[in-house]
Design an enzyme around this catalytic site. Structure first.
Site, PDB file in Angstrom:
ATOM      1  N   TYR A 195       0.589  -1.229  -0.034  1.00 52.51           N
ATOM      2  CA  TYR A 195      -0.087   0.249   0.090  1.00 52.51           C
ATOM      3  C   TYR A 195       1.083   1.363  -0.388  1.00 52.51           C
ATOM      4  CZ  TYR A 195      -3.786  -3.130   1.137  1.00 52.51           C
ATOM      5  OH  TYR A 195      -4.526  -3.690   0.802  1.00 52.51           O
ATOM      6  N   SER A 196       1.942   1.414   0.696  1.00 54.76           N
ATOM      7  CA  SER A 196       2.956   2.147   0.512  1.00 54.76           C
ATOM      8  C   SER A 196       3.202   2.371  -0.863  1.00 54.76           C
ATOM      9  CB  SER A 196       4.603   1.839   1.236  1.00 54.76           C
ATOM     10  OG  SER A 196       5.032   2.602   0.678  1.00 54.76           O
TER      11      SER A 196
END
Ligand SMILES: N[C@@H](CCC(=O)N[C@@H](CS)C(=O)NCC(=O)O)C(=O)O
Length: 219
Positions: A10-11
């Protein structure tokens, strides 16, 4: 020997590094770090990266964190004559400038994410205004260019594209930045690895938000 990449799916910074790795076809061992389960706070991770952030790489005994420094290193090490991080000083300076602008966007996105997504409150207006002031500058820099710094794709595009994915997620209206919008819409479609790395289903997003909220409450 493959490069170890410690990352979270998700980063944005992790995804920017992963796009660089895919673009350069660098052999990689993917090591997923679950931030919402506190993997990054474990002593063995902090020993490798005292800033406890993702992404981090480990390349043949060499550890490095900070996504933009990693992207620069990977290009220098594995594609020194490539166009992704041009050698020519002025071209390289323009790439570095955009990477620095992108670095400024990170904390702004983080604040918006904490307010809107995790706390479920409307962010203060000045948070949005600060972000938009940076987008305005990018809009001018892009101008009529196809890529951020000119006619060739560079790591500035990859880093800013990964950041750009948050605009949709956070419902930031970018319609007033026509050059930025055109650049994002056109360039992400050219990259064969973009969707696999950067697209999440609604279910994945919801699961990530639920876990993020639970982790924030526990802290
Ligand atoms: N400037 C850093 C930012 C990295 C960063 O803040 N990553 C976040 C995920 S997007 C993280 O690891 N957060 C966990 C923490 O800071 O403890 C980079 O570009 O690598």
């Amino acid at each position: 020997m493959p490069v170890d990449l410690y990352y979270s799916r998700y980063s944005g910074p992790s995804r920017a590094v992963l796009m660089t790795i895919r673009h350069l076809n660098i052999p990689v061992n993917l090591k997923r770090v679950h931030l919402n389960e506190g993997d990054h706070m474990k002593p063995e991770y902090i020993k490798m990266n005292p800033a406890h952030t993702v992404p981090t790489i480990h390349d043949n005994g060499f550890s490095l964190w900070e996504s933009r420094a990693i992207m620069q290193y990977l290009c220098n090490q594995y594609a020194p004559d490539g166009q992704l991080y041009p050698r020519e000083p002025k071209k390289r300076a323009l790439v570095d400038r955009c990477l620095n602008i992108d670095m400024g966007l990170g904390p702004q996105i983080g604040e918006l994410m904490r307010a809107k997504t995790f706390a479920g409150v409307d962010p203060p207006q000045d948070m949005v205004t600060n972000l938009k002031n940076n987008l305005k500058v990018l809009d001018v820099i892009i101008g009529a260019n196809h890529y951020v710094t000119g006619d060739e794709l560079t790591i500035a595009d990859l880093s800013l594209l990964a950041t750009g994915t948050y605009m949709d997620w956070l419902e930031v209206d970018v319609s007033e930045f026509a050059n930025y919008k055109r650049w994002y819409t056109t360039v992400h479609k050219e990259l064969p690895y973009f969707h696999q790395i950067n697209t999440f289903s609604q279910e994945e997003r919801e699961a990530m938000v639920a876990k993020g909220r639970a982790y924030a409450l526990k802290k």
